[in-house]
Write an enzyme that holds these catalytic residues in place. Structure first.
Site, short mmCIF file in Angstrom:
data_model
loop_
_atom_site.label_atom_id
_atom_site.label_comp_id
_atom_site.label_asym_id
_atom_site.label_seq_id
_atom_site.Cartn_x
_atom_site.Cartn_y
_atom_site.Cartn_z
N LEU A 1 0.84 -1.20 0.00
CA LEU A 1 0.00 0.00 0.00
C LEU A 1 0.87 1.25 0.00
CD1 LEU A 1 -2.79 1.34 0.15
CD2 LEU A 1 -2.61 1.22 2.65
N TYR A 2 1.98 1.20 0.73
CA TYR A 2 2.91 2.33 0.72
C TYR A 2 3.34 2.64 -0.71
CZ TYR A 2 7.36 4.82 1.10
OH TYR A 2 8.36 5.73 0.94
N ALA A 3 3.74 1.61 -1.45
CA ALA A 3 4.16 1.81 -2.83
C ALA A 3 3.02 2.37 -3.67
CB ALA A 3 4.65 0.48 -3.42
N THR B 1 0.56 4.27 -2.69
CA THR B 1 0.32 5.69 -2.39
C THR B 1 1.40 6.57 -3.03
OG1 THR B 1 1.53 5.60 -0.25
CG2 THR B 1 -0.86 5.19 -0.22
N LYS B 2 2.63 6.07 -3.10
CA LYS B 2 3.69 6.84 -3.75
C LYS B 2 3.47 6.90 -5.26
CE LYS B 2 6.25 8.38 -0.43
NZ LYS B 2 6.42 9.84 -0.22
#
Length: 435
Positions: free
Chosen positions: A246-248, A250-251
């Protein structure tokens, strides 16, 4: 209550039933007393409920970072404005006035100091959330204050605060480093990533598009956008539509949002894809950091391996090299081309890899740490979990070399030696504990 109203409304006209005067006044008195008693109880009850709710809400700290981070400190007033102006004041010829978001973070602290030392005006913004030990962020804040940099404690989603800061300081550039970091934490608190990395970026761009003149913006993307790519080294031309976390995601969303604001509003935007940044004052959730801590404490450390005993490797990039890339991106950023939210012509839009180009197996990282701290690590070999981690990262930095003059110079052995020296000086006294 209805009975009291009925008694109060009994007619006293001649020819109809008429109560004796004293009896009538007694009834009125009882009625008034009853009303007074009733509303007194209601009032006391409301006060009780108010204090109960206040005490319970103050004693409960929400675990959701997206809620907590909006609870910013108060701001405003002549003394506060004076500090903001003084910190953002340019002190060199042709210098910039830079708003650095996430200034109390790892990269934010180093970038802020480098900008200040060369004469740029620097104002920090940070919400000091507790994703990791806030005392480390406060220590970085103290370091920045000794350098003459003021950090406003606030949230990047606080649009009123952002507008006020621009009104006071009139920033020429924004170094947007504020973000919810970490791959694994997204499985615990996904909303914090949406709040910071998507909503926060939009809030910042909304303010930047409307101010006049618009600032040029450099912001932190991530090597995580390459996701499940198997082609190495990773190039800016490669596909980035297979995020592994999810971090990836959002980026990656941030890069698309940046494209939109560039296209519609003429904002000059440069995205920097950082590759595993490490060094002094680093983040305790990073492997090199907690490996050092746990080796010194005699605890086992997890060494992940990919399927079929595959090697897990990272393109570790020393913080000083990242700082040079950030400053070069600022120095080469062209002016935005909008005014009052309207674009006059196409604006600059760029994205660069900032890595070291030398992926190192995690097992080799541990070898180096063992030699530096002179303690044998207790290795616990484990399968790479399906929680967003990828097997390897490897940066192709030819574009940044050509256009930014970016050239990393610190190898992992040298960089880790500097980190361990800082770690032992910061935590070695026993007064602090690395969480």
């Amino acid at each position: 209550m209805s009975q009291m109203m009925h008694i109060d409304n009994i007619p006293s006209t001649p020819g109809k039933f008429k109560m004796e005067k004293s009896s009538y006044h007694r009834q009125r008195l009882y009625s008034s007393l009853a009303k007074l008693t009733f509303w007194s109880f209601v009032f006391i009850g409301l006060i009780f409920m108010f204090f109960f709710r206040s005490s319970s809400s103050s004693s409960q700290v929400p675990s959701d970072l997206s809620r907590r981070s909006l609870r910013t400190s108060s701001y405003g007033g002549p003394v506060w404005e004076k500090r903001v102006k003084a910190s953002a004041k340019i002190r060199s010829r042709n210098g910039f006035s830079v708003l650095v978001t996430g200034a109390a973070g790892f990269v934010g602290t180093h970038v802020s100091v480098a900008l200040k030392r060369r004469g740029d005006g620097v104002l920090g913004l940070d919400n000091f959330n507790d994703y990791y030990d806030p005392s480390l962020k406060r220590a970085r804040q103290a370091l920045l204050e000794r350098t003459g940099i003021y950090i406003v404690e606030g949230d990047i989603n606080d649009v009123a605060l952002l507008k006020k800061l621009f009104d006071i300081a009139g920033f020429t550039h924004v170094m947007h480093l504020a973000a919810q970091a970490g791959v694994r934490y997204a499985m615990e608190n996904p909303s914090s990533y949406v709040h910071s990395n998507i909503a926060g970026l939009v809030s910042m761009l909304e303010v930047c598009k409307s101010v006049n003149p618009q600032p040029a913006i450099v912001w932190a993307s991530s090597s995580s956008v390459y996701g499940l790519n198997t082609k190495v080294p990773f190039s800016e031309r490669d596909r980035t539509d297979q995020p592994a976390s999810l971090y990836a995601a959002t980026k990656k969303a941030g890069e698309e949002i940046a494209h939109t604001y560039n296209h519609i509003y003429g904002l000059s935007l440069t995205g920097l894809r950082f590759f595993t940044v490490y060094g002094p004052w680093g983040r305790p959730d990073m492997a090199y950091f907690f490996f050092t801590r746990d080796i010194l404490k005699g605890k086992s450390i997890p060494i992940f391996e990919a399927p079929n005993h595959g090697t897990v490797a990272r393109d570790f990039t020393y913080i000083d090299d990242i700082v040079k890339g950030c400053l070069a991106a600022l120095d080469t950023a062209e002016k935005s081309t909008g005014s009052g939210g309207k674009k006059s012509r196409p604006a600059q839009l760029r994205v660069y890899n900032l890595g070291n180009t030398s992926p190192v197996p995690v097992s080799d990282l541990v070898d180096i740490l063992e030699r530096l701290v002179k303690v044998k690590a207790k290795r616990l070999v484990m399968k790479l979990p399906r929680n967003g981690d990828v097997q390897f990262t490897h940066a192709n930095i030819s574009l940044a070399q050509r256009e930014l003059g970016y050239k990393p110079t610190t190898d992992l052995q040298t960089g880790l030696k500097k980190f361990v020296r800082w770690y032992l000086s910061y935590y070695g006294s026993g007064k602090k504990s690395a969480h």
